[in-house]
Design a protein around this motif. Structure first.
Motif, short mmCIF file in Angstrom:
data_model
loop_
_atom_site.label_atom_id
_atom_site.label_comp_id
_atom_site.label_asym_id
_atom_site.label_seq_id
_atom_site.Cartn_x
_atom_site.Cartn_y
_atom_site.Cartn_z
N LYS A 101 0.82 -1.20 0.00
CA LYS A 101 0.00 0.00 0.00
C LYS A 101 0.86 1.26 0.00
CE LYS A 101 -4.07 -1.97 2.29
NZ LYS A 101 -4.95 -1.89 3.49
N LEU A 102 1.96 1.24 0.77
CA LEU A 102 2.86 2.39 0.80
C LEU A 102 3.49 2.62 -0.56
CD1 LEU A 102 4.38 4.62 2.30
CD2 LEU A 102 6.08 2.89 2.98
N ALA A 103 3.92 1.50 -1.20
CA ALA A 103 4.52 1.64 -2.53
C ALA A 103 3.52 2.20 -3.54
CB ALA A 103 5.05 0.28 -3.00
N GLU A 104 2.26 1.72 -3.48
CA GLU A 104 1.23 2.25 -4.38
C GLU A 104 0.95 3.72 -4.10
OE1 GLU A 104 -2.07 -0.30 -3.78
OE2 GLU A 104 -1.28 -1.95 -5.00
N PHE A 105 0.94 4.08 -2.83
CA PHE A 105 0.71 5.48 -2.47
C PHE A 105 1.83 6.37 -2.98
CE2 PHE A 105 1.37 8.92 0.68
CZ PHE A 105 0.18 9.61 0.49
N LEU A 106 3.07 5.91 -2.81
CA LEU A 106 4.21 6.70 -3.29
C LEU A 106 4.22 6.77 -4.81
CD1 LEU A 106 7.04 5.55 -0.85
CD2 LEU A 106 5.65 7.62 -0.76
N GLN A 107 3.80 5.69 -5.48
CA GLN A 107 3.70 5.74 -6.94
C GLN A 107 2.66 6.75 -7.39
OE1 GLN A 107 2.93 1.73 -8.20
NE2 GLN A 107 5.05 1.05 -7.89
N ALA A 108 1.54 6.80 -6.65
CA ALA A 108 0.51 7.78 -6.98
C ALA A 108 1.04 9.21 -6.81
CB ALA A 108 -0.73 7.56 -6.11
N ILE A 109 1.78 9.44 -5.72
CA ILE A 109 2.35 10.77 -5.52
C ILE A 109 3.39 11.07 -6.59
CG2 ILE A 109 3.66 12.21 -3.93
CD1 ILE A 109 2.43 10.78 -1.63
N GLU A 110 4.15 10.04 -6.98
CA GLU A 110 5.16 10.22 -8.02
C GLU A 110 4.52 10.65 -9.33
OE1 GLU A 110 8.79 10.79 -9.14
OE2 GLU A 110 8.61 9.62 -7.28
N ALA A 111 3.32 10.12 -9.59
CA ALA A 111 2.62 10.47 -10.83
C ALA A 111 1.92 11.82 -10.76
CB ALA A 111 1.60 9.38 -11.17
N SER A 112 1.91 12.44 -9.61
CA SER A 112 1.22 13.72 -9.46
C SER A 112 1.93 14.80 -10.27
CB SER A 112 1.19 14.14 -7.98
OG SER A 112 0.76 15.47 -7.84
N PRO A 113 1.18 15.72 -10.87
CA PRO A 113 1.83 16.83 -11.60
C PRO A 113 2.48 17.85 -10.67
CG PRO A 113 -0.56 17.13 -11.56
CD PRO A 113 -0.30 15.77 -10.96
N ASN A 114 2.22 17.73 -9.37
CA ASN A 114 2.81 18.63 -8.39
C ASN A 114 3.96 17.95 -7.68
OD1 ASN A 114 0.83 20.58 -8.97
ND2 ASN A 114 -0.55 19.72 -7.44
N GLY A 115 4.87 18.75 -7.16
CA GLY A 115 5.97 18.20 -6.37
C GLY A 115 5.54 17.97 -4.94
N VAL A 116 6.02 16.87 -4.35
CA VAL A 116 5.68 16.51 -2.96
C VAL A 116 6.96 16.16 -2.21
CG1 VAL A 116 4.38 14.98 -1.45
CG2 VAL A 116 3.42 15.64 -3.66
N VAL A 117 7.15 16.80 -1.05
CA VAL A 117 8.29 16.52 -0.18
C VAL A 117 7.76 16.23 1.22
CG1 VAL A 117 10.48 17.36 0.74
CG2 VAL A 117 9.73 18.09 -1.52
N LEU A 118 8.24 15.14 1.83
CA LEU A 118 7.88 14.81 3.21
C LEU A 118 9.08 15.15 4.10
CD1 LEU A 118 6.15 11.34 2.67
CD2 LEU A 118 5.12 13.63 2.63
N LEU A 119 8.84 15.98 5.12
CA LEU A 119 9.89 16.38 6.05
C LEU A 119 9.60 15.78 7.42
CD1 LEU A 119 10.11 20.19 5.13
CD2 LEU A 119 11.45 18.30 4.18
N ASP A 120 10.66 15.33 8.10
CA ASP A 120 10.48 14.77 9.44
C ASP A 120 10.43 15.90 10.47
OD1 ASP A 120 13.08 15.62 9.83
OD2 ASP A 120 13.97 13.63 9.71
N ASP A 121 10.45 15.52 11.75
CA ASP A 121 10.30 16.52 12.81
C ASP A 121 11.51 17.43 12.94
OD1 ASP A 121 11.84 14.41 13.62
OD2 ASP A 121 11.13 14.40 15.69
N HIS A 122 12.63 17.11 12.24
CA HIS A 122 13.81 17.97 12.22
C HIS A 122 13.95 18.69 10.87
CE1 HIS A 122 15.16 16.49 16.11
NE2 HIS A 122 15.05 15.24 15.67
N ASP A 123 12.87 18.72 10.10
CA ASP A 123 12.84 19.36 8.78
C ASP A 123 13.86 18.73 7.83
OD1 ASP A 123 10.81 21.07 9.54
OD2 ASP A 123 12.18 22.63 10.23
N GLN A 124 14.08 17.44 8.00
CA GLN A 124 14.94 16.70 7.08
C GLN A 124 14.07 15.99 6.04
OE1 GLN A 124 17.23 14.12 9.60
NE2 GLN A 124 18.65 15.73 10.23
N VAL A 125 14.61 15.81 4.85
CA VAL A 125 13.86 15.21 3.75
C VAL A 125 13.69 13.71 3.99
CG1 VAL A 125 13.80 14.80 1.27
CG2 VAL A 125 14.75 16.94 2.15
N SER A 126 12.44 13.28 4.21
CA SER A 126 12.16 11.86 4.34
C SER A 126 11.91 11.21 2.99
CB SER A 126 10.94 11.64 5.25
OG SER A 126 11.17 12.14 6.54
N TRP A 127 11.29 11.96 2.10
CA TRP A 127 10.99 11.44 0.76
C TRP A 127 10.57 12.60 -0.12
CZ3 TRP A 127 6.78 11.38 -2.56
CH2 TRP A 127 6.85 10.47 -3.62
#
Length: 451
Positions: A101-127
């Motif tokens: 499910k996580l892989a499918e979700f990330l694939q869906a975000i990857e296909a999005s026309p918008n950019g998506v960045v996930l930051l952790d609690d220290h503002d580091q790039v998680s994905w």
């Protein structure tokens, strides 16, 4: 609990047999009580040893990678092993399902026309997806677990992130104006951040063009209206002679015609942008089209120029006749306006190596500097605004020509040099050309005679 009763029975039976054996052994040794006690102890020890061995096998399996099956013992340890193995398999299945499910979700975000960045609690790039990496200049793998503020160093971005007040999006535009990003941040989880990027360059460019268009239209209409209002006020407030009145009316008529031309061109542009592409089953005579455009040019020139139509092949063009005529006559009209009296203007047809062709309008007028060529098809763009108004141009003619060519799958090419004149080419694809019926008949007859 199906294992409990058999286990008790086995333990009791083992203990009873051990005590019985100890009793007989004690009888031979002279002390049956001692033999019974020793037998009972031996029985208990045997049961404990067996349980210990089975428990050790189960622990050894649980400490391994659990890829192999659990020990296949009987009784209590069999039940423990079975339930442990089933729990492990269900856990592995649940983990695999969540990972899918996580892989499918990330694939869906990857296909999005918008950019998506996930930051952790220290503002580091998680994905981040590829679009966000392109927008922000990141490396989707190398920059993982790096502070975003070390990767995107724009002060406005750093201040926006650290403010934690994200009610409004942040706009990041390059000083050159070539690109613009809109950033939206939202918090989730435990001080984690979702960063969404969107390229709004085209939107801002379109908005700017729309604002400029409205401003230009307002300016172009306001000028003749101001002139007309002034003339009306003059006629109403001053006693004019017959000659003066005639002159004022002529000027008023000139400004009225200018506004009518402007409104007509605006309506033409709106119609071109809002209507479907012309069909390819309506054919227009090439020679008739060029002769009509040249005739209109001669009327506009009033004998001040020499306008010639070079011989053209017997061809027909597929498309909307009014649009094609508007394109050619706009080019001829421009040539008349920007060519001094006594100049030469020619209208011709040239075949292209790919089977298509082009209408060529050439003049020996004042020409256009190279820095203006790329913007000539913009609405209301003028190389010399005052001169364009003097010659009666609206600044929309070449924009109309470009739209017509785009709708017919063609191109508009411009070549010019100051002092040496200009050449305008309307390129048409081979799919919109055919020989006229008479020419096709003559070709068939010639083929049959040769055969």
């Amino acid at each position: 609990m199906s294992w409990l009763l058999p286990r008790l029975l086995v333990m009791l039976a083992s203990l009873g047999l051990a005590m019985l054996a100890g009793h007989f052994a004690g009888f031979w040794l002279g002390s049956s009580e001692l033999g019974t006690a020793v037998g009972a102890a031996a029985g208990v020890t045997l049961v404990v040893v067996i349980d210990t061995v089975r428990g050790a096998r189960l622990l050894r399996w649980m400490r391994s990678d659990l890829a192999l099956g659990a020990p296949r013992d009987a009784g209590f340890w069999a039940e423990v092993a079975y339930r442990s193995e089933r729990a492990v398999r269900e856990r592995d299945k649940a983990i695999a399902n969540e990972q899918r499910k996580l892989a499918e979700f990330l694939q869906a975000i990857e296909a999005s026309p918008n950019g998506v960045v996930l930051l952790d609690d220290h503002d580091q790039v998680s994905w981040c997806n590829a679009i966000a990496a392109d927008h922000l200049g990141l490396d989707a793998r190398r920059d993982l677990h790096q502070p975003i503020t070390n990767l995107v160093r724009k002060p406005a971005f750093v201040a926006y992130l650290q403010s934690r007040e994200w009610r409004e999006p942040l706009m990041l535009a390059e000083p050159s104006g070539l690109s613009a990003l809109q950033l939206v941040m939202r918090g989730y989880g435990e001080r984690q951040t979702l960063l969404i990027t969107q390229d709004v360059t085209e939107r801002q460019r379109s908005d700017a063009m729309r604002r400029d268009f409205v401003a230009n239209v307002s300016h172009e209409i306001r000028t003749p209206l101001t002139v007309l209002a002034g003339f009306v006020e003059t006629m109403a407030s001053l006693p004019l002679t017959g000659v003066e009145r005639t002159r004022v009316l002529a000027l008023m008529q000139q400004q009225t015609v200018r506004m009518q031309t402007l409104v007509a061109d605006l309506l033409t542009l709106a119609q071109l942008e809002g209507s479907p592409r012309p069909a390819i089953d309506r054919w227009v005579s090439l020679s008739g089209l060029l002769e009509r455009a040249a005739a209109d040019g001669r009327t506009l020139s009033a004998g001040r120029h020499t306008i010639t139509v070079l011989p053209v092949p017997a061809l027909e063009l597929a498309g909307q006749e009014s649009e094609l005529f508007s394109s050619v006559v706009n080019l001829v009209g421009n040539a008349v306006r920007y060519t001094p009296d006594g100049g030469q203007i020619s209208v011709s047809w040239q075949a292209r190596p790919d089977g298509g062709g082009e209408v060529l309008v050439r003049d020996n007028g004042i020409g256009i500097a190279r820095e203006h060529l790329g913007r000539l098809t913009e609405r209301f763009y003028r190389v010399d605004g005052s001169r364009s108004r003097d010659t009666g141009g609206t600044g929309l003619g070449l924009a109309i020509v470009k739209h017509v060519m785009q709708r017919h799958g063609g191109t508009l090419e411009i070549d010019s040099e100051p002092g040496k004149g200009s050449s305008f080419r309307l390129g048409l694809p081979v799919g919109r050309l055919r020989a006229t019926a008479a020419a096709a008949t003559l070709a068939d007859d010639a083929t049959s005679r040769v055969g």
